[in-house]
Motif scaffolding. Structure first.
Motif, PDB file in Angstrom:
ATOM      1  N   GLU A 112      -8.646-160.612  12.490  1.00  0.00           N
ATOM      2  CA  GLU A 112      -9.841-160.853  12.162  1.00  0.00           C
ATOM      3  C   GLU A 112     -10.131-162.408  12.254  1.00  0.00           C
ATOM      4  OE1 GLU A 112     -13.703-159.984  11.129  1.00  0.00           O
ATOM      5  OE2 GLU A 112     -12.099-158.799  11.602  1.00  0.00           O
ATOM      6  N   ASN A 113     -11.192-162.606  12.916  1.00  0.00           N
ATOM      7  CA  ASN A 113     -11.741-163.873  13.179  1.00  0.00           C
ATOM      8  C   ASN A 113     -11.733-165.034  11.973  1.00  0.00           C
ATOM      9  OD1 ASN A 113     -11.695-163.579  15.592  1.00  0.00           O
ATOM     10  ND2 ASN A 113     -13.951-162.851  15.892  1.00  0.00           N
ATOM     11  N   ASN A 114     -12.046-164.458  10.668  1.00  0.00           N
ATOM     12  CA  ASN A 114     -12.564-165.327   9.530  1.00  0.00           C
ATOM     13  C   ASN A 114     -11.293-165.816   8.755  1.00  0.00           C
ATOM     14  OD1 ASN A 114     -11.841-162.743   8.478  1.00  0.00           O
ATOM     15  ND2 ASN A 114     -13.258-163.300   6.781  1.00  0.00           N
ATOM     16  N   ARG A 115      -9.934-165.399   8.978  1.00  0.00           N
ATOM     17  CA  ARG A 115      -9.025-165.736   8.468  1.00  0.00           C
ATOM     18  C   ARG A 115      -8.011-166.903   9.013  1.00  0.00           C
ATOM     19  NH1 ARG A 115      -6.982-161.388  10.908  1.00  0.00           N
ATOM     20  NH2 ARG A 115      -4.937-161.543  11.791  1.00  0.00           N
ATOM     21  N   GLY A 129     -21.816-156.132  12.761  1.00  0.00           N
ATOM     22  CA  GLY A 129     -21.973-157.476  11.714  1.00  0.00           C
ATOM     23  C   GLY A 129     -21.685-158.659  12.450  1.00  0.00           C
ATOM     24  N   ALA A 130     -21.851-159.827  11.677  1.00  0.00           N
ATOM     25  CA  ALA A 130     -21.551-160.956  12.622  1.00  0.00           C
ATOM     26  C   ALA A 130     -19.909-161.155  12.505  1.00  0.00           C
ATOM     27  CB  ALA A 130     -22.244-162.294  11.758  1.00  0.00           C
ATOM     28  N   THR A 131     -19.382-162.016  13.543  1.00  0.00           N
ATOM     29  CA  THR A 131     -17.997-162.564  13.531  1.00  0.00           C
ATOM     30  C   THR A 131     -17.570-162.850  12.038  1.00  0.00           C
ATOM     31  OG1 THR A 131     -18.087-162.941  15.974  1.00  0.00           O
ATOM     32  CG2 THR A 131     -16.377-164.055  14.742  1.00  0.00           C
ATOM     33  N   GLY A 132     -16.549-162.445  11.683  1.00  0.00           N
ATOM     34  CA  GLY A 132     -15.743-162.733  10.524  1.00  0.00           C
ATOM     35  C   GLY A 132     -16.413-161.757   9.248  1.00  0.00           C
ATOM     36  N   SER A 133     -17.242-160.863   9.613  1.00  0.00           N
ATOM     37  CA  SER A 133     -17.774-159.958   8.522  1.00  0.00           C
ATOM     38  C   SER A 133     -16.685-159.153   7.912  1.00  0.00           C
ATOM     39  CB  SER A 133     -18.946-159.439   8.948  1.00  0.00           C
ATOM     40  OG  SER A 133     -18.660-158.618  10.127  1.00  0.00           O
ATOM     41  N   GLY A 134     -15.586-158.804   8.672  1.00  0.00           N
ATOM     42  CA  GLY A 134     -14.555-157.941   8.279  1.00  0.00           C
ATOM     43  C   GLY A 134     -14.432-156.810   8.782  1.00  0.00           C
ATOM     44  N   LYS A 135     -15.032-156.472  10.056  1.00  0.00           N
ATOM     45  CA  LYS A 135     -15.023-155.284  10.593  1.00  0.00           C
ATOM     46  C   LYS A 135     -13.622-154.929  10.994  1.00  0.00           C
ATOM     47  CE  LYS A 135     -17.667-156.571  13.940  1.00  0.00           C
ATOM     48  NZ  LYS A 135     -17.757-158.302  13.286  1.00  0.00           N
ATOM     49  N   THR A 136     -13.032-155.940  11.852  1.00  0.00           N
ATOM     50  CA  THR A 136     -11.679-155.315  12.243  1.00  0.00           C
ATOM     51  C   THR A 136     -10.698-155.236  11.039  1.00  0.00           C
ATOM     52  OG1 THR A 136     -12.097-156.601  14.208  1.00  0.00           O
ATOM     53  CG2 THR A 136      -9.579-156.217  13.704  1.00  0.00           C
ATOM     54  N   THR A 137     -10.864-155.926   9.933  1.00  0.00           N
ATOM     55  CA  THR A 137     -10.045-155.983   8.927  1.00  0.00           C
ATOM     56  C   THR A 137     -10.133-154.420   8.413  1.00  0.00           C
ATOM     57  OG1 THR A 137     -10.484-157.934   8.302  1.00  0.00           O
ATOM     58  CG2 THR A 137      -9.531-156.518   6.427  1.00  0.00           C
ATOM     59  N   VAL A 138     -11.033-153.638   8.771  1.00  0.00           N
ATOM     60  CA  VAL A 138     -11.254-152.321   8.088  1.00  0.00           C
ATOM     61  C   VAL A 138     -10.351-151.406   8.867  1.00  0.00           C
ATOM     62  CG1 VAL A 138     -12.661-150.343   7.952  1.00  0.00           C
ATOM     63  CG2 VAL A 138     -13.635-152.565   7.334  1.00  0.00           C
ATOM     64  N   VAL A 139     -10.268-151.622  10.207  1.00  0.00           N
ATOM     65  CA  VAL A 139      -9.249-150.810  11.061  1.00  0.00           C
ATOM     66  C   VAL A 139      -7.699-151.392  10.675  1.00  0.00           C
ATOM     67  CG1 VAL A 139     -11.145-150.033  12.619  1.00  0.00           C
ATOM     68  CG2 VAL A 139      -9.745-152.160  13.186  1.00  0.00           C
ATOM     69  N   ASN A 140      -7.597-152.619  10.596  1.00  0.00           N
ATOM     70  CA  ASN A 140      -6.361-153.106  10.213  1.00  0.00           C
ATOM     71  C   ASN A 140      -5.551-152.233   8.945  1.00  0.00           C
ATOM     72  OD1 ASN A 140      -5.918-154.925  12.390  1.00  0.00           O
ATOM     73  ND2 ASN A 140      -6.524-156.700  11.132  1.00  0.00           N
ATOM     74  N   ASP A 181     -12.174-150.931  19.269  1.00  0.00           N
ATOM     75  CA  ASP A 181     -12.533-152.365  18.887  1.00  0.00           C
ATOM     76  C   ASP A 181     -12.679-153.129  19.849  1.00  0.00           C
ATOM     77  OD1 ASP A 181     -12.238-154.738  17.355  1.00  0.00           O
ATOM     78  OD2 ASP A 181     -10.211-154.855  16.870  1.00  0.00           O
ATOM     79  N   GLU A 182     -14.178-153.219  20.185  1.00  0.00           N
ATOM     80  CA  GLU A 182     -14.757-154.112  20.985  1.00  0.00           C
ATOM     81  C   GLU A 182     -14.511-153.735  22.456  1.00  0.00           C
ATOM     82  OE1 GLU A 182     -17.222-155.985  20.328  1.00  0.00           O
ATOM     83  OE2 GLU A 182     -16.746-156.883  18.153  1.00  0.00           O
ATOM     84  N   ALA A 183     -14.364-152.557  22.597  1.00  0.00           N
ATOM     85  CA  ALA A 183     -13.747-151.949  23.835  1.00  0.00           C
ATOM     86  C   ALA A 183     -14.533-152.287  24.874  1.00  0.00           C
ATOM     87  CB  ALA A 183     -13.655-150.427  23.734  1.00  0.00           C
ATOM     88  N   THR A 184     -15.722-152.485  25.168  1.00  0.00           N
ATOM     89  CA  THR A 184     -16.744-152.758  26.366  1.00  0.00           C
ATOM     90  C   THR A 184     -17.206-154.289  26.362  1.00  0.00           C
ATOM     91  OG1 THR A 184     -18.677-152.111  25.288  1.00  0.00           O
ATOM     92  CG2 THR A 184     -17.164-150.366  26.484  1.00  0.00           C
ATOM     93  N   SER A 185     -16.863-155.271  25.235  1.00  0.00           N
ATOM     94  CA  SER A 185     -17.537-156.567  25.144  1.00  0.00           C
ATOM     95  C   SER A 185     -17.173-157.531  26.357  1.00  0.00           C
ATOM     96  CB  SER A 185     -16.898-156.931  23.726  1.00  0.00           C
ATOM     97  OG  SER A 185     -15.837-157.353  23.640  1.00  0.00           O
ATOM     98  N   VAL A 230     -23.530-151.709   8.483  1.00  0.00           N
ATOM     99  CA  VAL A 230     -23.710-153.134   8.857  1.00  0.00           C
ATOM    100  C   VAL A 230     -22.990-154.013   7.560  1.00  0.00           C
ATOM    101  CG1 VAL A 230     -25.303-154.765   9.165  1.00  0.00           C
ATOM    102  CG2 VAL A 230     -26.016-152.512   9.673  1.00  0.00           C
ATOM    103  N   MET A 231     -22.057-154.834   8.118  1.00  0.00           N
ATOM    104  CA  MET A 231     -21.424-155.736   7.084  1.00  0.00           C
ATOM    105  C   MET A 231     -21.787-157.100   7.220  1.00  0.00           C
ATOM    106  SD  MET A 231     -17.582-153.874   7.745  1.00  0.00           S
ATOM    107  CE  MET A 231     -16.882-154.896   6.312  1.00  0.00           C
ATOM    108  N   ASP A 232     -21.390-157.810   6.085  1.00  0.00           N
ATOM    109  CA  ASP A 232     -21.602-159.274   6.289  1.00  0.00           C
ATOM    110  C   ASP A 232     -20.784-159.999   5.144  1.00  0.00           C
ATOM    111  OD1 ASP A 232     -23.083-161.615   6.668  1.00  0.00           O
ATOM    112  OD2 ASP A 232     -24.405-161.465   5.020  1.00  0.00           O
TER     113      ASP A 232
END
Length: 607
Positions: free
Chosen positions: A3-6, A399-410, A527-531, A572-574
């Motif tokens: 996750e980008n925010n850590r 949600g914005a970068t660092g909101s915790g989205k990837t953390t959920v799937v981790n 996880d961002e498969a087409t970004s 939506v996460m923030d």
């Protein structure tokens, strides 16, 4: 999937000198736990005890024959002096045998040292790779790939070089010193004590010069680093230099740094170059002392001319291993420091493999209940996260970068344990489920495609190695990659070079999707498969993803909101919290956070 925010806290890999030994006076990497690390290294030596025993015997044989040669030469000179032809021929034959034996044992020593080093590092590499294969994601997220690779390559190679090139020299040096002193004392204790004065002088001069050279080499290394850093900055930022018309100032700065490096380099070369002449001068002084006092003792009848000759050789033979051991010590320290880093990685705890249960006829219902999580203490990422996903639903996390989205799937993949709360699949806590079973029934498609330098067939079957060819081709058809595979010369047997560098990003992503299809999971994570692809390529990938998500519980992380408008539920996460939930139309009507994100992208697309 970090996750980008850590704060990953990735450590950069220290530079390790791969040369046999550090030049005199230069710094070497030093271990922090020398005794403990050497003790663990001994365990690896014991695993190859037969080779080690053979090497020790070869070293002893080389040392004995080396020590015997000067004595035999002295006897030959005495035989010539006494005009004893028979004794001279006998000694000459023994001397020839000693030289031949020394050569053969030296060859055996080299071969055994090489075999021993490779045997040791083979066991170490296996143990280290086994550990890496069982490390938790947290460790790899907090340490750079270069640091881990450095332990597998540079540090292991340092150990190999030291064992193959330095270990035998160290053992031989110690034995040579002991044997030489013993023989010299046996011949003439008085002349031995006089000879020791030059040895002491050699040690003192070497120590003094090493300290001086260490300071100068540090200055030269620092000056070289500044010059390289300046050159790299100017070359990489050349457009900026031109744009601001700073060429003259840049050249002046380079000239100043270059002049400083030149001065430090001259000092280093002068000191480094003076070491050899100083040692030769001391050696010559020793020769004069032995010749003078030896001649006197010979006139007194205390020793023979042959003993003087042997003493001269032994005196040189005594000084050589002392200097060699002094230089090898740095190499040994660097190798032990490398071993310490290897053992540090080996001592890391394995990934949590608790859980013994499985779920028969898994439906794919997922529940996050009051989940709190932080990657680092005091830096919480998820706050009381709750989410109910029913079997077959398609849930989008935005949600914005660092909101915790990837953390959920981790957390769902058990890459990390939750701090508090629980995650359930069909009502069972994922910590009670077998880890391998959980991941076998969960597939993930990442933004960064990961392919291996292998055939396309094996890359697809990576998701299910036991699948037959029909299942593989069906997976390729489902993921829309079969068409471009058939156009390749060797089809599914095409070997991907450099992990698929010859394929487009979209083609690589379709192969990743095929891998997920053949795994046939109940839960799918995108996880961002087409970004990172263009809009046209994205449409082809989206069609493949639609086929993949059929009858599966799907969690989708997406920045492009256009790709998740048909989701059953958008979360939506923030800042680690759920701030809105609903369908695409419902969230637009609320005109809240999702509405702001959507309109920002929509306006960006229009421009």
């Amino acid at each position: 999937m970090a996750e980008n925010n850590r704060n990953t806290g990735a450590a950069s890999a220290p530079k390790v000198d791969l040369r046999r030994r550090a030049p005199m006076g230069q710094d070497v990497e030093k271990p922090k736990k020398m005794r403990e690390t050497i003790g663990r290294l001994v365990d690896y030596f014991i695993q190859s005890k037969n080779l080690l025993l053979g090497l020790l015997l070869a070293v002893v044989a080389v040392t004995v024959t080396s020590l015997a040669a000067p004595a035999l030469q002295g006897q030959a000179i005495d035989a010539i002096t006494e005009r004893s032809g028979q004794e001279f021929r006998t000694v000459l034959l023994l001397l020839l045998l000693a030289f031949v034996a020394n050569s053969l044992f030296s060859l055996a020593q080299t071969l055994l040292a090489a075999r021993l080093s490779q045997s040791i590092v083979r066991h170490m590499r296996y143990d280290l790779f086994y550990k890496i294969d069982h490390l938790p994601i947290a460790y790899l997220d907090q340490h750079s790939n270069g640091d881990v690779m450095s332990r597998m390559t540079n540090d292991i190679e340092n150990i190999s070089n030291t064992v193959s090139q330095s270990l035998a020299s160290l053992l031989s040096g110690v034995l040579t010193i002991i044997g030489t002193v013993a023989i010299m004392f046996w011949y003439c204790p008085q002349l031995t004590l006089i000879t020791m004065l030059t040895v002491i002088l050699t040690v003192l001069v070497t120590g003094f010069m090493s300290k001086k050279m260490r300071v100068v080499y540090r200055r030269r290394a620092a000056a070289l680093g500044r010059l390289n850093g300046h050159s790299e900055e100017m070359i990489s930022g050349y457009r900026t230099v031109l744009a601001y018309n700073r060429q003259e100032r840049t050249k002046e700065e380079f000239r100043e740094l270059s002049d400083r490096l030149t001065k430090e380099g001259i000092r280093a070369e002068i000191l480094g170059g003076s070491m050899g002449p100083l040692m030769n001068a001391i050696s010559t002084l020793g020769f004069v002392i032995v010749a003078a006092f030896g001649g006197y003792f010979a006139l007194q009848g205390m020793i023979t001319i042959g003993v003087i000759s042997a003493f001269i050789i032994y005196a040189k033979q005594f000084s050589r291993p002392i200097n060699e051991i002094a230089q090898l010590y740095g190499s040994v320290q660097t190798a032990v420091a490398g071993a310490e880093r290897v053992f540090e990685l080996m001592d890391q705890p394995d990934e949590d493999n608790s859980g013994t249960e499985t779920i028969e006829n898994m439906q794919g219902n997922v529940s996050f209940r009051h989940v709190n999580f932080s990657y680092l203490p005091g830096k919480q990422v998820l706050y009381d996260f709750n989410l109910e996903v029913k079997s077959g639903q398609k849930i989008a996390l935005v949600g914005a970068t660092g909101s915790g989205k990837t953390t959920v799937v981790n957390l769902l993949m058990r890459f990390y344990p939750v701090d508090s709360g629980e995650i359930l699949i069909d009502g069972k806590n994922i910590m009670d489920l077998k880890r391998d079973w959980l991941r076998h029934n969960t597939a993930i498609v990442l933004q960064d495609t990961v392919l291996f330098s292998d055939t396309i067939e094996n890359n697809i079957k990576y998701g299910n190695p036991g699948a037959d060819d029909e299942t593989m081709t069906n997976a390729a058809e489902t993921s829309n990659c079969a068409a471009f595979i058939r156009r390749l010369k060797n089809g599914y047997q095409t070997v991907l070079k450099q992990a698929g560098a010859s394929l487009s990003h979209g083609q690589r992503q379709l192969l990743n999707i095929a891998r997920a299809v053949i795994a046939d999971p109940r839960i799918l994570i995108l996880d961002e498969a087409t970004s990172s692809v263009d809009t046209r390529t994205e449409q082809g990938i989206q069609d493949a993803l639609v086929n993949l998500m059929k009858n599966r519980t799907s969690l989708i992380i997406a920045h492009r909101l256009s790709t998740i408008q048909d989701a059953d539920l958008i979360v939506v996460m923030d800042k680690g919290r759920v701030v809105e939930t609903g369908t695409h139309d419902e969230l637009l009507q609320k005109q809240g956070t999702y509405y702001g994100l959507y309109m920002a992208q929509f306006e960006g697309n229009r421009t």
